[in-house]
Design a protein around this motif. Sequence first.
Motif, PDB file in Angstrom:
ATOM      1  N   LEU A   1       0.819  -1.218   0.000  1.00 21.65           N
ATOM      2  CA  LEU A   1       0.000   0.000   0.000  1.00 21.65           C
ATOM      3  C   LEU A   1       0.850   1.264   0.000  1.00 21.65           C
TER       4      LEU A   1
ATOM      5  N   GLN B   1       3.228   1.806  -1.818  1.00 19.86           N
ATOM      6  CA  GLN B   1       3.583   2.109  -3.203  1.00 19.86           C
ATOM      7  C   GLN B   1       2.602   3.083  -3.855  1.00 19.86           C
ATOM      8  N   PHE B   2       1.429   3.253  -3.254  1.00 18.36           N
ATOM      9  CA  PHE B   2       0.431   4.166  -3.800  1.00 18.36           C
ATOM     10  C   PHE B   2       0.561   5.574  -3.227  1.00 18.36           C
TER      11      PHE B   2
ATOM     12  N   PRO C   1       2.853   8.227  -7.906  1.00 21.51           N
ATOM     13  CA  PRO C   1       1.581   7.502  -7.787  1.00 21.51           C
ATOM     14  C   PRO C   1       0.372   8.414  -7.575  1.00 21.51           C
ATOM     15  N   ILE C   2       0.528   9.469  -6.794  1.00 17.03           N
ATOM     16  CA  ILE C   2      -0.602  10.384  -6.572  1.00 17.03           C
ATOM     17  C   ILE C   2      -0.946  11.119  -7.861  1.00 17.03           C
TER      18      ILE C   2
ATOM     19  N   GLU D   1      -2.891   8.684  -9.839  1.00 17.97           N
ATOM     20  CA  GLU D   1      -4.233   8.548  -9.253  1.00 17.97           C
ATOM     21  C   GLU D   1      -5.116   9.735  -9.642  1.00 17.97           C
TER      22      GLU D   1
ATOM     23  N   LEU E   1      -0.854   2.413 -12.863  1.00 18.30           N
ATOM     24  CA  LEU E   1      -0.760   2.557 -11.411  1.00 18.30           C
ATOM     25  C   LEU E   1      -0.473   1.216 -10.748  1.00 18.30           C
ATOM     26  N   VAL E   2      -1.161   0.176 -11.178  1.00 18.93           N
ATOM     27  CA  VAL E   2      -0.961  -1.145 -10.587  1.00 18.93           C
ATOM     28  C   VAL E   2       0.418  -1.694 -10.948  1.00 18.93           C
TER      29      VAL E   2
ATOM     30  N   ASN F   1       3.104   0.057 -11.675  1.00 16.69           N
ATOM     31  CA  ASN F   1       4.069   0.843 -10.902  1.00 16.69           C
ATOM     32  C   ASN F   1       4.139   0.348  -9.457  1.00 16.69           C
ATOM     33  N   ALA F   2       2.980   0.062  -8.860  1.00 12.48           N
ATOM     34  CA  ALA F   2       2.944  -0.429  -7.475  1.00 12.48           C
ATOM     35  C   ALA F   2       3.595  -1.803  -7.374  1.00 12.48           C
TER      36      ALA F   2
END
Length: 129
Positions: free
Chosen positions: A76, A78-79, A84-85, A88, A110-111, A113-114
């Motif tokens: 989590l 990673q977000f 990431p923001i 998002e 996003l996924v 990258n995480a």
Amino acid sequence: QRSSEHSASTNCTPPPQIIMGDDKLPEAPADESKIPPLNPEDPLLGLTDEQIKESLSVFGKNEIVIPETPLWKLFLKQFLGFLPILIELAAIVSIAVRDYTDFGIILAMLVINACLGFHEEYKAKKSLD
């Protein structure tokens, strides 16, 4: 003569470190009365078995406890962060304008990258253990 000057300068030892200014030595424990004295017969022998048991009961083991981070928290994490923001926010904008294709692509970014960030941090954590 020049070579003898050179060899003399390379054989010099560095000067000892001197603590000056704001550099301070570590502070002594607050309650020095709890620290057992060294072995009175020979201080080089260290503490007696009795003193060791007493110190263990008062202070505990001399070890650093490293808190274990659960894997789900590592994932989590990673977000959070600038990139990431930003991704998002782009996903929120694309869903707000009802562009579902871009939303799907941005969500996949996003996924991915995480997952990549989690994999790298997990490997780094395992290498330290």
